[in-house]
Design a protein around this motif. Sequence first.
Motif, PDB file in Angstrom:
ATOM      1  N   GLN A  11      12.456  12.051  -2.833  1.00 17.59           N
ATOM      2  CA  GLN A  11      12.738  11.431  -1.759  1.00 17.59           C
ATOM      3  C   GLN A  11      12.585  12.736  -0.449  1.00 17.59           C
ATOM      4  O   GLN A  11      12.343  12.582   0.866  1.00 17.59           O
ATOM      5  CB  GLN A  11      13.917  10.958  -1.148  1.00 17.59           C
ATOM      6  CG  GLN A  11      14.118   9.855  -0.098  1.00 17.59           C
ATOM      7  CD  GLN A  11      15.194   9.075   0.012  1.00 17.59           C
ATOM      8  OE1 GLN A  11      16.110   8.973  -0.964  1.00 17.59           O
ATOM      9  NE2 GLN A  11      15.241   8.259   1.274  1.00 17.59           N
ATOM     10  N   ARG A  42       7.188   7.008  -5.623  1.00 18.28           N
ATOM     11  CA  ARG A  42       6.260   6.373  -4.654  1.00 18.28           C
ATOM     12  C   ARG A  42       5.533   7.663  -3.892  1.00 18.28           C
ATOM     13  O   ARG A  42       5.896   8.711  -3.922  1.00 18.28           O
ATOM     14  CB  ARG A  42       6.834   5.543  -3.696  1.00 18.28           C
ATOM     15  CG  ARG A  42       7.991   6.278  -2.740  1.00 18.28           C
ATOM     16  CD  ARG A  42       8.534   5.291  -1.738  1.00 18.28           C
ATOM     17  NE  ARG A  42       7.698   4.588  -0.933  1.00 18.28           N
ATOM     18  CZ  ARG A  42       7.517   3.048  -1.135  1.00 18.28           C
ATOM     19  NH1 ARG A  42       7.857   2.529  -1.795  1.00 18.28           N
ATOM     20  NH2 ARG A  42       6.561   2.758  -0.090  1.00 18.28           N
ATOM     21  N   GLY A  45       5.394   9.337   1.604  1.00 21.30           N
ATOM     22  CA  GLY A  45       6.656   9.871   1.542  1.00 21.30           C
ATOM     23  C   GLY A  45       7.530  10.483   0.533  1.00 21.30           C
ATOM     24  O   GLY A  45       8.664  10.993   0.632  1.00 21.30           O
ATOM     25  N   GLY A  46       6.789  10.589  -0.676  1.00 24.00           N
ATOM     26  CA  GLY A  46       7.520  11.086  -1.838  1.00 24.00           C
ATOM     27  C   GLY A  46       7.416  12.461  -1.953  1.00 24.00           C
ATOM     28  O   GLY A  46       6.822  13.345  -1.213  1.00 24.00           O
ATOM     29  N   ASN A 240      18.121   0.391   3.769  1.00 22.33           N
ATOM     30  CA  ASN A 240      18.234   1.994   3.296  1.00 22.33           C
ATOM     31  C   ASN A 240      17.631   1.767   1.724  1.00 22.33           C
ATOM     32  O   ASN A 240      17.292   2.901   1.307  1.00 22.33           O
ATOM     33  CB  ASN A 240      19.506   2.494   3.474  1.00 22.33           C
ATOM     34  CG  ASN A 240      19.588   3.178   4.990  1.00 22.33           C
ATOM     35  OD1 ASN A 240      18.808   3.085   5.623  1.00 22.33           O
ATOM     36  ND2 ASN A 240      20.810   3.551   5.165  1.00 22.33           N
ATOM     37  N   ARG A 242      15.274   0.237   0.487  1.00 19.77           N
ATOM     38  CA  ARG A 242      14.098  -0.057   0.271  1.00 19.77           C
ATOM     39  C   ARG A 242      12.997   1.189  -0.345  1.00 19.77           C
ATOM     40  O   ARG A 242      12.264   0.918  -1.318  1.00 19.77           O
ATOM     41  CB  ARG A 242      13.332  -0.418   1.572  1.00 19.77           C
ATOM     42  CG  ARG A 242      11.732  -0.392   1.671  1.00 19.77           C
ATOM     43  CD  ARG A 242      11.199  -1.198   0.558  1.00 19.77           C
ATOM     44  NE  ARG A 242      11.323  -2.852   0.845  1.00 19.77           N
ATOM     45  CZ  ARG A 242      11.082  -3.779  -0.219  1.00 19.77           C
ATOM     46  NH1 ARG A 242      10.570  -3.431  -1.177  1.00 19.77           N
ATOM     47  NH2 ARG A 242      11.435  -5.078   0.108  1.00 19.77           N
ATOM     48  N   PHE A 243      13.429   2.237   0.241  1.00 21.43           N
ATOM     49  CA  PHE A 243      12.560   3.487  -0.582  1.00 21.43           C
ATOM     50  C   PHE A 243      12.691   3.578  -2.109  1.00 21.43           C
ATOM     51  O   PHE A 243      11.749   4.037  -2.675  1.00 21.43           O
ATOM     52  CB  PHE A 243      13.171   4.803  -0.202  1.00 21.43           C
ATOM     53  CG  PHE A 243      12.391   6.018  -0.625  1.00 21.43           C
ATOM     54  CD1 PHE A 243      11.362   6.497   0.368  1.00 21.43           C
ATOM     55  CD2 PHE A 243      12.865   6.583  -1.789  1.00 21.43           C
ATOM     56  CE1 PHE A 243      10.289   7.665  -0.185  1.00 21.43           C
ATOM     57  CE2 PHE A 243      11.887   7.850  -2.272  1.00 21.43           C
ATOM     58  CZ  PHE A 243      10.869   8.274  -1.689  1.00 21.43           C
ATOM     59  N   TRP A 244      13.940   3.107  -2.858  1.00 22.20           N
ATOM     60  CA  TRP A 244      14.146   3.004  -4.101  1.00 22.20           C
ATOM     61  C   TRP A 244      13.828   1.702  -4.704  1.00 22.20           C
ATOM     62  O   TRP A 244      14.559   1.506  -5.901  1.00 22.20           O
ATOM     63  CB  TRP A 244      15.487   3.582  -4.152  1.00 22.20           C
ATOM     64  CG  TRP A 244      15.814   4.790  -3.993  1.00 22.20           C
ATOM     65  CD1 TRP A 244      16.063   5.483  -2.614  1.00 22.20           C
ATOM     66  CD2 TRP A 244      15.330   6.160  -4.734  1.00 22.20           C
ATOM     67  NE1 TRP A 244      15.999   6.867  -2.670  1.00 22.20           N
ATOM     68  CE2 TRP A 244      15.690   7.340  -3.980  1.00 22.20           C
ATOM     69  CE3 TRP A 244      15.029   6.365  -6.149  1.00 22.20           C
ATOM     70  CZ2 TRP A 244      15.466   8.534  -4.519  1.00 22.20           C
ATOM     71  CZ3 TRP A 244      14.883   7.489  -6.644  1.00 22.20           C
ATOM     72  CH2 TRP A 244      15.114   8.714  -5.634  1.00 22.20           C
ATOM     73  N   GLN A 264       4.358   2.453  -6.614  1.00 21.52           N
ATOM     74  CA  GLN A 264       4.591   2.237  -5.059  1.00 21.52           C
ATOM     75  C   GLN A 264       4.335   0.785  -4.803  1.00 21.52           C
ATOM     76  O   GLN A 264       4.862  -0.116  -4.327  1.00 21.52           O
ATOM     77  CB  GLN A 264       3.798   3.055  -4.065  1.00 21.52           C
ATOM     78  CG  GLN A 264       4.249   2.696  -2.640  1.00 21.52           C
ATOM     79  CD  GLN A 264       3.728   3.722  -1.803  1.00 21.52           C
ATOM     80  OE1 GLN A 264       3.680   5.007  -2.075  1.00 21.52           O
ATOM     81  NE2 GLN A 264       2.625   3.348  -0.866  1.00 21.52           N
ATOM     82  N   ASP A 268       6.874  -2.313  -3.846  1.00 26.30           N
ATOM     83  CA  ASP A 268       6.803  -2.701  -2.469  1.00 26.30           C
ATOM     84  C   ASP A 268       6.491  -4.445  -2.470  1.00 26.30           C
ATOM     85  O   ASP A 268       6.957  -5.048  -1.454  1.00 26.30           O
ATOM     86  CB  ASP A 268       5.419  -2.241  -1.447  1.00 26.30           C
ATOM     87  CG  ASP A 268       5.848  -0.796  -1.186  1.00 26.30           C
ATOM     88  OD1 ASP A 268       7.060  -0.156  -1.229  1.00 26.30           O
ATOM     89  OD2 ASP A 268       4.949   0.019  -0.826  1.00 26.30           O
ATOM     90  N   ASP A 310      17.201   7.666   4.397  1.00 33.01           N
ATOM     91  CA  ASP A 310      16.652   8.771   5.069  1.00 33.01           C
ATOM     92  C   ASP A 310      17.496   9.779   5.759  1.00 33.01           C
ATOM     93  O   ASP A 310      17.131  11.121   5.461  1.00 33.01           O
ATOM     94  CB  ASP A 310      15.463   8.497   6.006  1.00 33.01           C
ATOM     95  CG  ASP A 310      14.074   7.654   5.219  1.00 33.01           C
ATOM     96  OD1 ASP A 310      14.238   7.860   4.014  1.00 33.01           O
ATOM     97  OD2 ASP A 310      13.513   7.013   5.835  1.00 33.01           O
TER      98      ASP A 310
END
Length: 329
Positions: A11, A42, A45-46, A240, A242-244, A264, A268, A310
């Motif tokens: 991340q 992903r 942003g990975g 927060n 969501r990225f994972w 990804q 998603d 983030d």
Amino acid sequence: MRYGYKASAEQFSPAELLELVQLAEQVGLESAFISDHLQPWRHDGGHAPNAVAWLGMALERTERIVLGTSVLTPTLRYHPAVVAQQFATLGQVHPGRLILGVGTGESLNEQAIGVDFPELKERFARLRESVRLMRRLWTEERVDFEGDYYATSGATIYDRPDAPIPIYVAGGGPATTRYAARFADGHICTSGKGDEYYRDTIVANLEEGLEKEGRDTADVDRMIEIKVSYDRDPDAALHNTRFWAALSLTQEQKHSVHDPLEMQRLADELPIEQVAKRWIVGSDAADVAARIAHYAELGFTHLVFHGPGDDQRRFLEHFSEDVLPLLPR
């Protein structure tokens, strides 16, 4: 009881992670672990910095915190003798501050460079053999090794650490858990899978392995990465995660995908409620602390906190101020 920080290499950039591990030390955490990926979960942003290179920089920028990998795979992309040399070098300069966390790997990291990704049975056999070889290289003058997968002839690591680097084995099944209890210095697993799983699969097999090998329970550090999304804003705590989202995919889905773009896409598609199920999510410090402390009650001795947001500085500062003082010592 020990508390640590998960430095999320998937991340954040290497420079960001260096600042974060310094902050983790400042707020009182005792360890930090970085994952080792060639490719992240992903694409957008990975990140995927090399873990061993990053550890060298992080050791120089910190003073007391213990650093390790969670996890590195010393079997496919890396020859175990090279991993042994890398950690010997780091361990000689920074004695007592390293842990080598190892696992059987992910297809995401191997197939992109043309490495065949075998079935779990072979990956586990390779892991056991690599651990034997690395330990011999750390303790013996010249090593002749003839295994099923690796061989050395008169191999010497000339700059060995004063003591072998502790090896922690990651795994969620009975076989890897018993193996860790018998032959490793620690075991690594992750949170969010239900009490029955931890009692019947992790703890029960750790105890079985310890008894079989005649080891004391204190001989094996019981580490768990706790997925905790704490924020003073409850909506932020939820979103927060969501990225994972990829962590909420099934093992079958993850092990068959080797492209971050496809991983990804699958992640998603998951609703935020499903994504958040793997996490302790909340804005009530006492409630979050109680849910974390439950893992100590289950028998875990080393809790490593993985915050998904983030803004990791916000997470570390608020978590250490609000939640950490409420946890058992």
